[in-house]
Write a protein that holds these residues in place. Sequence first.
Motif, PDB file in Angstrom:
ATOM      1  N   GLU A 120       0.824  -1.216   0.000  1.00 21.68           N
ATOM      2  CA  GLU A 120       0.000   0.000   0.000  1.00 21.68           C
ATOM      3  C   GLU A 120       0.855   1.262   0.000  1.00 21.68           C
ATOM      4  O   GLU A 120       0.597   2.213  -0.746  1.00 21.68           O
ATOM      5  CB  GLU A 120      -0.922  -0.031   1.215  1.00 21.68           C
ATOM      6  N   GLU A 130      -9.193   6.436  -4.652  1.00 15.61           N
ATOM      7  CA  GLU A 130      -9.494   5.300  -3.783  1.00 15.61           C
ATOM      8  C   GLU A 130     -10.787   5.494  -3.003  1.00 15.61           C
ATOM      9  O   GLU A 130     -11.205   4.600  -2.264  1.00 15.61           O
ATOM     10  CB  GLU A 130      -8.331   5.055  -2.817  1.00 15.61           C
ATOM     11  N   GLU A 271      -7.796   4.902   4.728  1.00 13.98           N
ATOM     12  CA  GLU A 271      -8.065   3.520   5.143  1.00 13.98           C
ATOM     13  C   GLU A 271      -8.672   2.686   4.017  1.00 13.98           C
ATOM     14  O   GLU A 271      -8.773   1.482   4.124  1.00 13.98           O
ATOM     15  CB  GLU A 271      -8.990   3.509   6.369  1.00 13.98           C
ATOM     16  N   HIS A 272      -9.083   3.332   2.917  1.00 13.53           N
ATOM     17  CA  HIS A 272      -9.808   2.605   1.873  1.00 13.53           C
ATOM     18  C   HIS A 272      -8.897   1.825   0.934  1.00 13.53           C
ATOM     19  O   HIS A 272      -9.305   0.823   0.363  1.00 13.53           O
ATOM     20  CB  HIS A 272     -10.651   3.584   1.049  1.00 13.53           C
ATOM     21  N   GLY A 274      -6.159   0.000   1.273  1.00 13.87           N
ATOM     22  CA  GLY A 274      -5.706  -1.337   1.647  1.00 13.87           C
ATOM     23  C   GLY A 274      -6.699  -2.421   1.254  1.00 13.87           C
ATOM     24  O   GLY A 274      -6.331  -3.461   0.715  1.00 13.87           O
ATOM     25  N   TYR A 275      -7.984  -2.164   1.505  1.00 20.07           N
ATOM     26  CA  TYR A 275      -9.010  -3.154   1.162  1.00 20.07           C
ATOM     27  C   TYR A 275      -9.100  -3.350  -0.346  1.00 20.07           C
ATOM     28  O   TYR A 275      -9.252  -4.468  -0.841  1.00 20.07           O
ATOM     29  CB  TYR A 275     -10.365  -2.717   1.716  1.00 20.07           C
ATOM     30  N   ALA A 278      -6.133  -5.359  -1.453  1.00 26.17           N
ATOM     31  CA  ALA A 278      -6.249  -6.758  -1.035  1.00 26.17           C
ATOM     32  C   ALA A 278      -7.099  -7.531  -2.035  1.00 26.17           C
ATOM     33  O   ALA A 278      -6.748  -8.634  -2.467  1.00 26.17           O
ATOM     34  CB  ALA A 278      -6.865  -6.832   0.361  1.00 26.17           C
ATOM     35  N   GLU A 279      -8.225  -6.915  -2.432  1.00 28.11           N
ATOM     36  CA  GLU A 279      -9.107  -7.581  -3.385  1.00 28.11           C
ATOM     37  C   GLU A 279      -8.438  -7.712  -4.751  1.00 28.11           C
ATOM     38  O   GLU A 279      -8.531  -8.737  -5.420  1.00 28.11           O
ATOM     39  CB  GLU A 279     -10.409  -6.782  -3.511  1.00 28.11           C
TER      40      GLU A 279
END
Lengths: 292, 126
Positions: A120, A130, A271-272, A274-275, A278-279
């Motif tokens: 990230e 993002e 914070e958005h 990273g998710y 990951a996906e």
Amino acid sequence: MTTPQKHRNPTPFAQGDSAASATRITPGNALRPEDIALAAAEGTAHPAPEVAEYALRLGDDALVLAQRLGQWISRGPELEEDVALGNIGLDQLGHARSFLSYAGAAWGKTEDDLAYFRRESEFRSAHLFEQPNGDFAATMARQFIAASWQYPLYRELSSSSDPMLAAIAAKAVKEVDYHLDHSTQWLLRLAGGTDESRRRMAAGLDLMWPFVGELFEDDPLTAQLGDAAVVPSSLKAEFDRTTGAVLAEAGLAVPAHPMATGGGRRGRHSEHLGYLLAEMQVLAREFPGASW
Amino acid sequence: MCPAENSAAAPADGPTDAPVSRDSGTTPAPAAGAPGWPLWEVFVRSNRGLSHVHAGSLHAPDATMALRNARDLYTRRNEGVSIWVVPSDAIAASDPDAKGSFFESPQGKDYRHATYYTKSEGVKHL
């Protein structure tokens, strides 16, 4: 993303339908990400280190936006709009592949290495891209800001002193021109529709506007690049003028929120991201080298 | 255009029998009992010198958006240089049940074809 194809586009820098036939539909000739990847693999693309850093920023903006738009697939308000958002996302993915392939040539990395195997804090995208999709109006607000920024950026970058950046931008600007038209049409319709659609459009703009400022921040890299890049702050006046005209036509005020903290160009993200990563990265990391 | 994509937009079986609304300018009213966007027929011209050809249909809230949706659905693979969209309910279609009286009458009327006539003597290049 795919591995570089062995066949070379015969005229990679030819534009549009110059080779179109009256009787046969052809893909047309244009600069493809595969051509850039091939040039990188053959060692004929040599971006300067600071040019590669710059390409990485633009590539990450487009990649993160493409991933967000991809999340709309099968969830669009109508089938036709589902396809429109998918097309725009794929345009952005094409720009990302071009920029990342070129950037990777400086470090011996492929577009896939850069997309799937960075952490990230190594991503250089601005925070706007993002931001979660929210409802359709929030996505249109994000698209409107993104395209109002990318359009003058790519138009100016198409005369960059770096020929590859110029070629990528010249291809991308035509596509972003349409993205701007598409989001403008929707902004006007949602603002002029029902009370509920107008409320949502205004709320979407409120949500996304704090991330405008970061797009126009100059930093040592953009100062160092000279004629190869576009000075971010030089685009602000045009952005204010074009977005202001559309918002005035829609009868909406330009949101006056203070700018969010930013920091995306230095690898500091909300914070958005990273998710989202990951996906996007899980399959490539779980099965390195997998192809399908 | 692959058939799957063609049929993805909407059933391309010709104009619907929605009531025609003449007083709504370029924006036809949604068909009664069918909530959502009205249906449009899309015509694409593939190149200079050719005519527009029916490509399929789609839904859109108005003509401006119908053109954009048509661009996204029917010209993704470099198929066109010009698009027309027409509200489906603005198209009057011939009655399939009247095929006999409409289209079978010309059959056997050889004299409507140039080949029916014998060439006059001395005429060249025919």
